[in-house]
Design an enzyme around this catalytic site. Structure first.
Site, PDB file in Angstrom:
ATOM      1  N   ASP A  18     -20.529  28.717  38.219  1.00 40.81           N
ATOM      2  CA  ASP A  18     -19.876  28.900  39.505  1.00 40.81           C
ATOM      3  C   ASP A  18     -20.924  28.540  40.577  1.00 40.81           C
ATOM      4  OD1 ASP A  18     -17.949  30.081  41.382  1.00 40.81           O
ATOM      5  OD2 ASP A  18     -19.456  31.656  41.578  1.00 40.81           O
ATOM      6  N   LEU A  19     -20.475  28.214  41.767  1.00 34.73           N
ATOM      7  CA  LEU A  19     -21.440  27.822  42.811  1.00 34.73           C
ATOM      8  C   LEU A  19     -21.788  29.005  43.722  1.00 34.73           C
ATOM      9  CD1 LEU A  19     -23.030  25.527  44.205  1.00 34.73           C
ATOM     10  CD2 LEU A  19     -20.986  25.076  45.574  1.00 34.73           C
ATOM     11  N   ASP A  20     -20.787  29.393  44.504  1.00 39.00           N
ATOM     12  CA  ASP A  20     -20.983  30.416  45.515  1.00 39.00           C
ATOM     13  C   ASP A  20     -21.254  31.776  44.862  1.00 39.00           C
ATOM     14  OD1 ASP A  20     -20.761  31.834  47.933  1.00 39.00           O
ATOM     15  OD2 ASP A  20     -18.621  32.120  47.626  1.00 39.00           O
ATOM     16  N   THR A  26     -23.937  31.270  49.466  1.00 37.43           N
ATOM     17  CA  THR A  26     -23.060  30.884  50.577  1.00 37.43           C
ATOM     18  C   THR A  26     -22.045  31.974  50.918  1.00 37.43           C
ATOM     19  OG1 THR A  26     -21.958  29.604  48.865  1.00 37.43           O
ATOM     20  CG2 THR A  26     -23.109  28.355  50.563  1.00 37.43           C
ATOM     21  N   LYS A  54     -13.612  36.629  47.164  1.00 34.57           N
ATOM     22  CA  LYS A  54     -14.612  35.874  46.395  1.00 34.57           C
ATOM     23  C   LYS A  54     -13.983  35.146  45.218  1.00 34.57           C
ATOM     24  CE  LYS A  54     -18.722  38.371  47.727  1.00 34.57           C
ATOM     25  NZ  LYS A  54     -19.761  39.342  47.336  1.00 34.57           N
ATOM     26  N   GLY A  55     -14.287  33.865  45.106  1.00 33.47           N
ATOM     27  CA  GLY A  55     -13.843  33.074  43.957  1.00 33.47           C
ATOM     28  C   GLY A  55     -12.441  32.513  44.072  1.00 33.47           C
ATOM     29  N   VAL A  56     -11.654  32.972  45.029  1.00 33.18           N
ATOM     30  CA  VAL A  56     -10.286  32.445  45.143  1.00 33.18           C
ATOM     31  C   VAL A  56     -10.226  31.344  46.202  1.00 33.18           C
ATOM     32  CG1 VAL A  56      -9.277  34.617  44.318  1.00 33.18           C
ATOM     33  CG2 VAL A  56      -9.448  34.206  46.767  1.00 33.18           C
ATOM     34  N   ARG A  58      -9.285  28.751  49.364  1.00 38.03           N
ATOM     35  CA  ARG A  58      -9.305  28.949  50.816  1.00 38.03           C
ATOM     36  C   ARG A  58      -7.967  29.514  51.303  1.00 38.03           C
ATOM     37  NH1 ARG A  58     -10.660  23.578  53.648  1.00 38.03           N
ATOM     38  NH2 ARG A  58     -12.275  23.697  52.045  1.00 38.03           N
ATOM     39  N   SER A 125     -16.461  25.244  40.278  1.00 42.24           N
ATOM     40  CA  SER A 125     -16.323  25.992  41.529  1.00 42.24           C
ATOM     41  C   SER A 125     -14.931  25.823  42.126  1.00 42.24           C
ATOM     42  CB  SER A 125     -17.372  25.496  42.533  1.00 42.24           C
ATOM     43  OG  SER A 125     -17.106  26.003  43.820  1.00 42.24           O
ATOM     44  N   ALA A 126     -14.446  26.860  42.807  1.00 39.84           N
ATOM     45  CA  ALA A 126     -13.163  26.777  43.514  1.00 39.84           C
ATOM     46  C   ALA A 126     -13.322  26.064  44.859  1.00 39.84           C
ATOM     47  CB  ALA A 126     -12.620  28.181  43.749  1.00 39.84           C
ATOM     48  N   SER A 127     -14.565  25.884  45.293  1.00 47.03           N
ATOM     49  CA  SER A 127     -14.794  25.379  46.650  1.00 47.03           C
ATOM     50  C   SER A 127     -14.525  23.890  46.785  1.00 47.03           C
ATOM     51  CB  SER A 127     -16.238  25.654  47.066  1.00 47.03           C
ATOM     52  OG  SER A 127     -16.477  25.077  48.332  1.00 47.03           O
ATOM     53  N   ASN A 129     -15.853  22.412  49.243  1.00 42.64           N
ATOM     54  CA  ASN A 129     -17.083  21.964  49.903  1.00 42.64           C
ATOM     55  C   ASN A 129     -18.240  21.854  48.919  1.00 42.64           C
ATOM     56  OD1 ASN A 129     -16.283  21.952  52.803  1.00 42.64           O
ATOM     57  ND2 ASN A 129     -15.825  24.100  52.388  1.00 42.64           N
ATOM     58  N   LYS A 156      -9.164  29.344  40.268  1.00 45.72           N
ATOM     59  CA  LYS A 156      -9.330  30.637  39.608  1.00 45.72           C
ATOM     60  C   LYS A 156      -8.366  31.687  40.209  1.00 45.72           C
ATOM     61  CE  LYS A 156     -14.119  29.219  39.665  1.00 45.72           C
ATOM     62  NZ  LYS A 156     -15.456  29.432  40.257  1.00 45.72           N
ATOM     63  N   GLU A 180     -20.446  33.617  36.324  1.00 43.89           N
ATOM     64  CA  GLU A 180     -19.530  33.909  37.431  1.00 43.89           C
ATOM     65  C   GLU A 180     -19.888  35.198  38.164  1.00 43.89           C
ATOM     66  OE1 GLU A 180     -17.116  33.607  39.474  1.00 43.89           O
ATOM     67  OE2 GLU A 180     -16.270  31.694  38.922  1.00 43.89           O
ATOM     68  N   ASP A 181     -19.685  35.195  39.480  1.00 47.17           N
ATOM     69  CA  ASP A 181     -19.934  36.426  40.246  1.00 47.17           C
ATOM     70  C   ASP A 181     -18.641  37.084  40.720  1.00 47.17           C
ATOM     71  OD1 ASP A 181     -19.314  34.385  42.162  1.00 47.17           O
ATOM     72  OD2 ASP A 181     -20.116  35.701  43.721  1.00 47.17           O
TER      73      ASP A 181
HETATM   74  P1  B16 Z   1     -13.836  26.399  50.223  1.00 44.42           P
HETATM   75  P2  B16 Z   1     -16.946  29.526  43.998  1.00 44.42           P
HETATM   76  C1  B16 Z   1     -15.344  29.850  46.096  1.00 44.42           C
HETATM   77  O1  B16 Z   1     -16.487  29.243  45.517  1.00 44.42           O
HETATM   78  C2  B16 Z   1     -15.743  31.027  46.959  1.00 44.42           C
HETATM   79  O2  B16 Z   1     -16.275  32.070  46.160  1.00 44.42           O
HETATM   80  C3  B16 Z   1     -14.563  31.558  47.704  1.00 44.42           C
HETATM   81  O3  B16 Z   1     -14.961  32.608  48.559  1.00 44.42           O
HETATM   82  C4  B16 Z   1     -13.936  30.419  48.525  1.00 44.42           C
HETATM   83  O4  B16 Z   1     -12.764  30.867  49.193  1.00 44.42           O
HETATM   84  C5  B16 Z   1     -13.581  29.262  47.589  1.00 44.42           C
HETATM   85  O5  B16 Z   1     -14.738  28.832  46.899  1.00 44.42           O
HETATM   86  C6  B16 Z   1     -13.016  28.079  48.345  1.00 44.42           C
HETATM   87  O6  B16 Z   1     -14.052  27.561  49.142  1.00 44.42           O
HETATM   88  O7  B16 Z   1     -13.170  27.018  51.410  1.00 44.42           O
HETATM   89  O8  B16 Z   1     -15.238  25.903  50.490  1.00 44.42           O
HETATM   90  O9  B16 Z   1     -12.968  25.354  49.576  1.00 44.42           O
HETATM   91  O10 B16 Z   1     -17.406  30.941  43.960  1.00 44.42           O
HETATM   92  O11 B16 Z   1     -15.763  29.259  43.100  1.00 44.42           O
HETATM   93  O12 B16 Z   1     -18.070  28.536  43.798  1.00 44.42           O
HETATM   94 MG    MG Z   2     -18.552  32.641  43.140  1.00 42.91          MG
END
Ligand code: B16
Ligand code: MG
Length: 224
Positions: A18-20, A26, A54-56, A58, A125-127, A129, A156, A180-181
């Site tokens: 996982d990233l964040d 972040t 966290k993890g879900v 945007r 990662s779900a992000s 970015n 996720k 994963e966190d």
């Molecule tokens: P973005 P991860 C997740 O990253 C974050 O934990 C979560 O807080 C955020 O809403 C999600 O990415 C979407 O991020 O807005 O940058 O697309 O923990 O899966 O690495």
């Molecule tokens: Mg995370």
């Protein structure tokens, strides 16, 4: 289970990160941007409220935030898109100031170490970015594959992001471990048939095979 010597018995050939909250710190930027949005909308938003985001994705995060403020029923889809874009613009602005010092302790050693013992590595990662963050911190080349929120329909707790990561590194899900966190991520790893290691000190996480305070506790040489 926290006994690291047992990792060898898992017969792991792929490690998915996982990233964040696992590789980079972040989470505090996400929180600051969501809090700013909530305050503009007229309600407070605490760090505890932020835990469930966290993890879900945007959009799911925005929906949870609006529920916290009792506004979920009053906001149209178009307005939600605009609010999510607003939050993301603030978040991206903060990312521009990120430095490699924000890579979490042990992350670099862990990525290098797994590769050194022949375990393939991927981001999961779900992000949306993620690519930008990896580039900024010089992490892209340290991973064999990158899968993020742009690559899958369902993020996720659906297992899709991790299953695609396993596919891209060519390793069966049962031979992969996920770091994963967030609760949503641990559920996704479990749904994908992978080993799950919870990362962090949160007391509220459940459904993992092992838990570590950070990647600095992981010794890749103990995994083969
Ligand atoms: P973005 P991860 C997740 O990253 C974050 O934990 C979560 O807080 C955020 O809403 C999600 O990415 C979407 O991020 O807005 O940058 O697309 O923990 O899966 O690495
Ligand atoms: Mg995370």
């Amino acid at each position: 289970m926290t006994n690291t010597s047992a990792f060898m018995d898992w017969h792991i050939r792929g490690a998915i990160f996982d990233l964040d909250g696992v590789l980079v710190d972040t989470a505090s930027y996400h929180y600051r941007a969501w809090k700013r949005l909530a305050e503009e909308l007229g309600f407070p938003f605490s760090e505890q409220d932020n835990e469930q985001l966290k993890g879900v994705s945007r959009m799911r995060s925005l929906e949870l935030l609006l529920e916290t403020g009792g506004m979920a029923e009053r906001v149209s889809r178009t307005e939600k898109d605009a609010l999510a874009a607003r939050k993301n613009a603030w978040y991206v602005e903060m990312l521009e100031g990120m430095t490699p010092g924000e890579i979490l302790p042990g992350a670099l050693e862990c990525l290098r170490g797994f590769r050194a013992v022949g375990i393939r590595t991927s981001l999961g990662s779900a992000s949306r970015n993620a690519g930008r963050i990896l580039e900024r911190l010089g992490l892209t080349a340290m991973l064999d594959a990158v899968v993020d929120g742009n690559d899958v329909e369902q993020v996720k707790p659906a297992p899709d992001v991790f299953l695609l990561a396993a596919k891209r590194i060519g390793i069966a899900p049962s031979a992969c471990v996920v770091f994963e966190d967030a609760q949503a991520g641990l559920e996704a790893a479990c749904a994908g048939g992978m080993r799950a290691v919870a990362v962090g000190t949160s007391e509220s996480l459940s459904g993992y095979d092992a838990k570590v305070a950070g990647l600095f506790e992981i010794q890749p040489a103990e995994w083969i």
